[in-house]
Every structure is written in structure tokens, then in C-alpha cells.
Scaffold this active site. Structure first.
Site, short mmCIF file in Angstrom:
data_model
loop_
_atom_site.label_atom_id
_atom_site.label_comp_id
_atom_site.label_asym_id
_atom_site.label_seq_id
_atom_site.Cartn_x
_atom_site.Cartn_y
_atom_site.Cartn_z
N ARG A 110 0.84 -1.20 0.00
CA ARG A 110 0.00 0.00 0.00
C ARG A 110 0.88 1.25 0.00
NH1 ARG A 110 -5.00 1.27 -1.70
NH2 ARG A 110 -6.25 2.43 -0.20
N THR A 409 -8.40 0.06 -10.84
CA THR A 409 -7.67 -1.09 -10.27
C THR A 409 -7.72 -2.32 -11.18
OG1 THR A 409 -8.19 -0.35 -8.05
CG2 THR A 409 -7.54 -2.61 -8.23
N GLU A 448 -3.74 7.65 -4.54
CA GLU A 448 -4.26 6.73 -3.52
C GLU A 448 -4.66 7.43 -2.23
OE1 GLU A 448 -5.57 3.24 -3.97
OE2 GLU A 448 -3.71 3.50 -5.09
N SER A 474 -7.85 0.47 2.33
CA SER A 474 -8.20 -0.04 1.01
C SER A 474 -9.39 -0.98 1.10
CB SER A 474 -7.00 -0.80 0.43
OG SER A 474 -7.37 -1.51 -0.73
N SER A 475 -9.96 -1.29 -0.06
CA SER A 475 -10.99 -2.32 -0.14
C SER A 475 -10.51 -3.53 -0.93
CB SER A 475 -12.22 -1.76 -0.85
OG SER A 475 -12.71 -0.66 -0.16
N GLY A 495 -12.68 -2.22 -8.40
CA GLY A 495 -14.00 -1.62 -8.21
C GLY A 495 -14.17 -0.81 -6.94
N GLY A 496 -13.07 -0.26 -6.38
CA GLY A 496 -13.21 0.53 -5.16
C GLY A 496 -13.86 -0.31 -4.07
N1 GLU Z 1 -8.03 2.59 -4.14
C1 GLU Z 1 -9.04 1.60 -4.00
C2 GLU Z 1 -8.77 0.69 -2.83
O1 GLU Z 1 -7.66 0.50 -2.48
C3 GLU Z 1 -9.18 0.76 -5.20
C4 GLU Z 1 -9.58 1.58 -6.35
C5 GLU Z 1 -10.50 0.89 -7.23
O2 GLU Z 1 -10.63 -0.31 -7.25
O3 GLU Z 1 -11.12 1.61 -7.99
O4 GLU Z 1 -9.67 0.16 -2.27
#
Ligand code: GLU
Length: 592
Positions: A110, A409, A448, A474-475, A495-496
Site C-alpha cells: 500500500r 484497479t 491513492e 483499502s478495499s 471496483g473501489g
Molecule cells: N483505491 C481503492 C482501494 O484500495 C481501489 C480503487 C479501485 O478499485 O477503484 O480500495
């Protein structure tokens, strides 16, 4: 196993030669490589969103490399062909099953905030700066973790060095690849901001527009950057010339004055880059219907949230309940787990994350107790109290709100003939990161740090505010499932914050609802992240769930998963998306 003289290697060699012969001017067109969403066979497997990355990973396996080697090679290629979703300017999480020891290991790659970053870094005059302004800025750039992740993975478990792992990707960058619709669309979505930075416009735009679909795209600067990393190691990005270029770009973003864009500079210093490390962390682990589900621990909320939701779901027999009740429970468990994620999960080096309690069966029972089979809970639900004392249906008094997350991502999955498996999710956060290509280096920087909450969302208890050296929550949820100590499947998605529900839904589809992995990935998705309405793809069946009180808002698509399953006969089933994000690319070393 095939020796290098046998047919597969020959084919690869001929493909390589064909590439050289057809290396024509940038305007020339050639057919894009075929995308295959499902492949079954032996000898190892690779699944990514992109056929070039899958091919490069597969070539590494064919030459005798292992799953870790193939994962790094494929990831490096995605940095070329999917540069808007990942690359050496970003970070990610690497989950690895080691067949020799039977252990699952993870690397936390990360990004970190600069030491100068304080909790109010995204607040000006008492209010949060507009999210879009933070996205395209120097302020949102964290120290990239991806180069350190690759070096750590190869050092720990790889069988080839970084130079070899980067070779295929460097070739693709130098010789070029065919622009497909997804690549062109992703540039089109970024034209306005790429135009504002000369380095980004020079690389990605042709007279102000995306390159034509079918044209050949080269990134010689990135090829040279990879050469530099191959020769001098990833230290070049943390203490060398690349580090200086990154810091200069962040502190003084090369925005054209004509663009009118206000681009806030960042706080990153050389010392921040020099002190970066990508630690090994213990994976999260929950048992689900007799299987062991391993995920990514904080600072990702992937493992804890997928794990908690599975624990909640395990209190019901979903298969026996039927599809509507199974999906009702899936949506409710997601909402409950998200309430807890938002309240309790952040960088474990800075905040005290009650991980053990969040993943305990007692806490899950207390959370599951509030699910009513006949009516959907009113959202948002309050977080629970993971204090080790579980009786009845406990919940905290105050409700928090969901923070914001990006939509970009990429996830890749690899497996080798020795039984090693990698699930690796990496990102530069937004589609196109912060929009700024490091001049002369051929890669985009991440944004990020916009994964931090800009202001407190948890009534004074927000675990995810910015802080010096802190990692934003993060997710990302790269996941490996073991059965009797051996890999059953590995999966993940971009996908966030929807990553968590996508992985959860795929697991429920596969493990409870009797779908094969390909169908489990392809099935229409819905995502309940503790908000009033459930986000759902148009094809997601909703009438019976609406009757229970769930409300829905349409979204065109959620996620872009890849996965691999180890079938009982010893073969590999590699799976990618048939349609989402233009479809992915699954492949095996020897097709059945
Ligand atoms: N930055 C997001 C995360 O770490 C992921 C971004 C995404 O998947 O669009 O959860």
C-alpha cells in the site's frame, strides 16, 4: 512439464517473431489478441484482464517459472497495457499460497502518506476540498508500493530475478501492443485532464484524442524505465533518479497554464520514498462451511469485511434457504460488515483495529441476530461493538457514513504446476491515477491518498483520516480459499469499495448457490455497502428483494474479476470476465 524445445515454447517463440516482423509504424493496424474468459487444463494458469499480460505470465510458467514469477511478469505487463489501472506509480496487495509449506503469506504494498501529511491535509478554510480537485493533484500521491511488492515477492518466493520478470513487459512496451476499445475508452474518459499535462498528453493522446482502436501503441519511456529497474533494482524508484523525478513531479506538477486547472502540489519528500517498505503481514483467516478463506489484513478492509460477512452468512444455511433469501442475507451481511469496516478499520500501524474480534464467530452471531428474513434493515445500520462480550443483538448508538472510493484497479490470479497460487490486486486508485505521467518515465502517478476520509465520518472515531506515514484504508480483497489445506480457488476484483461485495458475491455464488466459478463470476452483481439503496447491474433480479424492502439503483457494471479454481482431477479452471470492462483473459499452460 514442457521443455523449452517443445511445441508450446515454439509457438511462443514464433509469436514473438511475428511481433518483430510486424513492428510497423504507430499508425499501422493489426488484430487485437483474442480474449478467452474460461480455460481448463494443466501445467499452471494465469487470469488477468488483458491478453498480453496473460500471455507474458503464461510464458514465464512455460519456461519453468512459478506462480510468483508469473504474477510479477503479468503485473508488469498490465503496467504497460492497462496503465490507467495499475503500474509502478501505484500500490497493491499480494496474497500467496506456498505449496511447499502450506502457508498463506501476504505483502502489503500500500502507498504511504508523506511524513508532512496531517489529518486536515484535504481541508481548506474549514471544508473538504472538492474530491475531483484532490484526484488530479500532487497532494493525493502516496509513496508507490508496487516496485517494492515485486522485489519482495521475487526475493521471498520467486525463482527468477526482477530483470527476467520484467523482460516480457519491457518487450510489450517497446514493440507495442494493439489498442483495444477498453484502452481507447479509458483514455477518452481522461482526455480533459491528460491534456493539461504535457507528459500525459504526449504519451496517451494523438492530436488531443485517444489513439485509434487497432493501432499499435508503444511506450518507449516505460520500456527504458523498466530497463533501469532491471539493471539497478527497485531502489532506483526509492532512492535513485526515478525517486527524484517522482518527487519533482509531485511537488511541482507539470500542468500547462492554458488548462486553467488548479493542481495542488504534494508534500512528498525524498525521505518519504527512501523509508518505504512493503511489509509481510499475516493474512486474515475465517472458516466458511469447512473451507479456510484467506484474505488481506488491514490496511486493506478486504479480508476483514469479506471475512466478517462470511461469518455472518455462515449462521444461516444459504443453500437451503433458496436464492431470494440467500441474496437477502448477502445484502444484509454486506451492510452490517461495511458499518463495522467504516468504524473500525484503518492502518494497523496507526490505529488499533480490533481485527480478531471483527473476525470472531461471537461477533458475527451478534451481528447476524439483527437480520430479519421478512424485512430489509433500514440503512445505514450502526456499527456493532466488537468487545468480546456477545449476547443478543448488540449495536453502537451512532451511525457513521460511507467514505468515497475509486472505480479503477486490476486483479490477476496465477497458479503453477507445483500448487503455488497468487491472488494479486493492484491499483493507481482512480482510472488514470492522478492524471500525471512522470515526465520522460512513461508511467502515471497514483492518487491513492484520496482513499483517506477527508473529514471525520465516524463521530470523532474515524480510523481512516490522513496522518504522517499512514496507509489509507483499502478495499482490495485478493482472496485464496483452501480445502483441507490445499487451494480450492483464488479470486479478486477491482471496483473501489465494491471489490468487497464482488468477491463476497462470487464466493456465495460458488460455495452456496452451486454455480461453477465461471458462472459465479459472470452472474449479475449487486452491492450493498450500508447505504439506503443497493447498487445493482441492470440484469440483477430484484423484484423478490424489493418485496422485502430493498431499494435499488442501477449501475452499468460492477467489478472485473479474475479467478482460478483447482479442480478435483488436478486440472486448473482459469476464469475471467466474459463482458465487463471489455472482457478478460484466462489461460492455462496445457489446454485440456
Ligand atoms: N483505491 C481503492 C482501494 O484500495 C481501489 C480503487 C479501485 O478499485 O477503484 O480500495
Amino acid at each position: 512439464m514442457r521443455s523449452p524445445r517443445q511445441p508450446a515454447a515454439l509457438v511462443a517463440l514464433l509469436t514473438g517473431l511475428a511481433l518483430v516482423v510486424s513492428a510497423t509504424p504507430a499508425s499501422a493496424h493489426r488484430p487485437a489478441p483474442e480474449k478467452v474468459p474460461v480455460a481448463v487444463g494443466y501445467g499452471g494458469a494465469v487470469s488477468t484482464v488483458d491478453p498480453d499480460a496473460t500471455r507474458v505470465g503464461l510464458e514465464v510458467l512455460r519456461r519453468g517459472g512459478n506462480a510468483v514469477d508469473a504474477a510479477v511478469a503479468a503485473a508488469a505487463t498490465l503496467g504497460v497495457t492497462e496503465p490507467f489501472s495499475s503500474g509502478i506509480g501505484g500500490g497493491g496487495f499480494f496474497v500467496y499460497y506456498d505449496a511447499a509449506s502450506g502457508q498463506v503469506h501476504t505483502i502489503d504494498g500500500r502507498e504511504t502518506a508523506p511524513q508532512a501529511m496531517q489529518a486536515d491535509a484535504f481541508v481548506e478554510n474549514g471544508v473538504a476540498i472538492p474530491f475531483a480537485d484532490a484526484v488530479t493533484s500532487g497532494l493525493s500521491v502516496g509513496v508507490p508500493g508496487t516496485p517494492a511488492t515485486w522485489a519482495t515477492a521475487l526475493d521471498q518466493w520467486g525463482s527468477i530475478d526482477l530483470r527476467s520478470a520484467l523482460r516480457g513487459a519491457t518487450d510489450v512496451a517497446r514493440r507495442g501492443f494493439v489498442v483495444d476499445q477498453t484502452f481507447a475508452d479509458q483514455i477518452a474518459a481522461n482526455v480533459a485532464r491528460f491534456s493539461a499535462f504535457r507528459s500525459s498528453a504526449d504519451l496517451f493522446l494523438r492530436r488531443g484524442a485517444p489513439p485509434a482502436v487497432g493501432s499499435v501503441f508503444r511506450n518507449r519511456d516505460l520500456a527504458a524505465t523498466y530497463d533501469l529497474l532491471a539493471r539497478r533494482g527497485v531502489a532506483e524508484l526509492y532512492t535513485g533518479r526515478l525517486a527524484r523525478d517522482v518527487v519533482r513531479t509531485v511537488q511541482d506538477p507539470p500542468v500547462s497554464r492554458r488548462s486553467g486547472l488548479v493542481v495542488r502540489p504534494g508534500l512528498l519528500e525524498l525521505a518519504d520514498l527512501a523509508s518505504y517498505h512493503a511489509p509481510l503481514r499475516a493474512p486474515t483467516l475465517v472458516s466458511y462451511r469447512g473451507l479456510d478463506v484467506y484474505g488481506m489484513a488491514p490496511p486493506s478492509s478486504g479480508g476483514s469485511t469479506v471475512g466478517e460477512a462470511l461469518n455472518i452468512l455462515e449462521t444461516s444455511d444459504l443453500a437451503a434457504l433458496g436464492t431470494t433469501q440467500a441474496l437477502h442475507h448477502y445484502l444484509e451481511a454486506s451492510a452490517l460488515a461495511f458499518a463495522d469496516r467504516n468504524r473500525y478499520v484503518g492502518d494497523p500501524d496507526v490505529v488499533d483495529v480490533p481485527l480478531e474480534q471483527l473476525l470472531s464467530d461471537g461477533f458475527a452471531a451478534e451481528r447476524a441476530c439483527v437480520i430479519d428474513p421478512s424485512t430489509a434493515l433500514v440503512k445505514p445500520v450502526p456499527p456493532g461493538v466488537p468487545d468480546g462480550r456477545y449476547e443478543g443483538c448488540g449495536a453502537a448508538a451512532t451511525v457513521g457514513t460511507e467514505g468515497s472510493d475509486g472505480q479503477s484497479t486490476t486483479h490477476l490470479t496465477t497458479a503453477d504446476r507445483w500448487g503455488n497460487v497468487v491472488a494479486y490486486t493492484l491499483t493507481i486508485e482512480s482510472l488514470g491515477g492522478n492524471g500525471i505521467v512522470v515526465p520522460g518515465r512513461g508511467f502515471l502517478l497514483n492518487n491513492e491518498l484520496t482513499d483517506f476520509n477527508f473529514v471525520d465520518t465516524q463521530n470523532g472515531n474515524d480510523p481512516n483520516l490522513p496522518g504522517p506515514g499512514k496507509r489509507p484504508r483499502s478495499s482490495m480483497a485478493p482472496t485464496i480459499v483452501l480445502q483441507d489445506g490445499k487451494p480450492l480457488l483464488a479470486v479478486g476484483s477491482p471496483g473501489g469499495s465494491t471489490i468487497i461485495t464482488t468477491v463476497l458475491q462470487i464466493l456465495v455464488n460458488r460455495l452456496d448457490l452451486g454455480m461453477e466459478l465461471g458462472a459465479a463470476v459472470a452472474a449479475p452483481r449487486a452491492s450493498q455497502r450500508n447505504t439506503a439503496a443497493v447498487q445493482a447491474e441492470p440484469a440483477f433480479p430484484r423484484a423478490d428483494l424489493q418485496a422485502l424492502g430493498h431499494t435499488f439503483v442501477d449501475t452499468p457494471e460492477i467489478g472485473a474479476a479474475t479467478g482460478i479454481e483447482l479442480l478435483p482431477d488436478g486440472s486448473f479452471l482459469a476464469v475471467a470476465e466474459p463482458v465487463r470492462r471489455g472482457g478478460g483473459s484466462a489461460a492455462v499452460v496445457d489446454r485440456r
